[in-house]
Design a protein around this motif. Sequence first.
Motif, PDB file in Angstrom:
ATOM      1  N   GLU A  50      49.249 -56.894 -34.919  1.00 39.87           N
ATOM      2  CA  GLU A  50      48.456 -55.691 -35.055  1.00 39.87           C
ATOM      3  C   GLU A  50      47.670 -56.108 -36.204  1.00 39.87           C
ATOM      4  N   ARG A  56      43.545 -57.598 -36.059  1.00 47.98           N
ATOM      5  CA  ARG A  56      42.550 -56.794 -37.043  1.00 47.98           C
ATOM      6  C   ARG A  56      41.846 -57.757 -38.212  1.00 47.98           C
ATOM      7  N   HIS A  97      44.927 -48.595 -42.076  1.00 50.05           N
ATOM      8  CA  HIS A  97      45.074 -48.266 -40.498  1.00 50.05           C
ATOM      9  C   HIS A  97      46.386 -47.637 -40.168  1.00 50.05           C
ATOM     10  N   ASN A  98      47.425 -47.566 -41.007  1.00 40.07           N
ATOM     11  CA  ASN A  98      48.689 -47.091 -40.297  1.00 40.07           C
ATOM     12  C   ASN A  98      49.135 -46.098 -41.429  1.00 40.07           C
ATOM     13  N   THR A 102      53.859 -51.444 -38.871  1.00 37.63           N
ATOM     14  CA  THR A 102      52.976 -52.037 -38.395  1.00 37.63           C
ATOM     15  C   THR A 102      53.144 -53.546 -37.882  1.00 37.63           C
ATOM     16  N   ARG A 122      36.202 -48.223 -40.366  1.00 37.07           N
ATOM     17  CA  ARG A 122      36.706 -47.431 -39.567  1.00 37.07           C
ATOM     18  C   ARG A 122      38.070 -47.699 -39.343  1.00 37.07           C
ATOM     19  N   ARG A 123      38.935 -46.689 -39.257  1.00 36.40           N
ATOM     20  CA  ARG A 123      40.141 -46.940 -39.173  1.00 36.40           C
ATOM     21  C   ARG A 123      40.731 -47.030 -37.921  1.00 36.40           C
ATOM     22  N   ARG A 124      41.160 -47.924 -37.507  1.00 34.07           N
ATOM     23  CA  ARG A 124      41.477 -48.484 -36.043  1.00 34.07           C
ATOM     24  C   ARG A 124      42.806 -48.099 -35.388  1.00 34.07           C
ATOM     25  N   GLY A 125      43.642 -47.699 -36.270  1.00 33.47           N
ATOM     26  CA  GLY A 125      45.201 -47.551 -35.724  1.00 33.47           C
ATOM     27  C   GLY A 125      45.026 -46.224 -35.067  1.00 33.47           C
ATOM     28  N   ARG A 126      44.295 -45.229 -35.211  1.00 28.59           N
ATOM     29  CA  ARG A 126      44.494 -43.965 -34.792  1.00 28.59           C
ATOM     30  C   ARG A 126      43.665 -43.645 -33.570  1.00 28.59           C
ATOM     31  N   ASP A 180      45.682 -53.539 -44.630  1.00 28.15           N
ATOM     32  CA  ASP A 180      45.531 -53.043 -43.426  1.00 28.15           C
ATOM     33  C   ASP A 180      46.845 -52.051 -43.157  1.00 28.15           C
TER      34      ASP A 180
END
Length: 149
Positions: A30, A34, A20-21, A26, A138-142, A16
Amino acid sequence: MKLSNKGRYGVRALFDIAFHNDGRPTQIREISEREMIPARFLEQIFQDLKKAGIIGAKRGPRGGYHLARPAAEITLGDVFRALEGPLVVVPAEDDASEGPCPDAAAAIFRDLAGSIEKCFDAISLADVVAKGAALGIRRRGRDRATYVI
């Protein structure tokens, strides 16, 4: 060999952070949301990972946990050894150490444990991130904007 939830959750949490980051700090909240991992359990996992030098922590409003070294340099073997100790093949409880060849069987199990350890050491966190991208995760952090005043 049996992998515990602690080891599995550790790999998921590190994935993660890296995925994601991009390895930036992080927050546990979060990651917990996730990855659906209890935050309290993540805190315990991160203590062990920090002690092993796999992650670092940054305090403050933009703080959180980050990878202590590049994802390509962190192997699954590193993670599991930090969280669970040495990777070993545990004989069944009903395996007797008696019989005509107990040493031969023990030697085979030691060899098997070594082979398993090599497999874990051959897979880096970067490999796990690449697999996630290949699977279309899918990358969610962006998706969110950050405003600084």
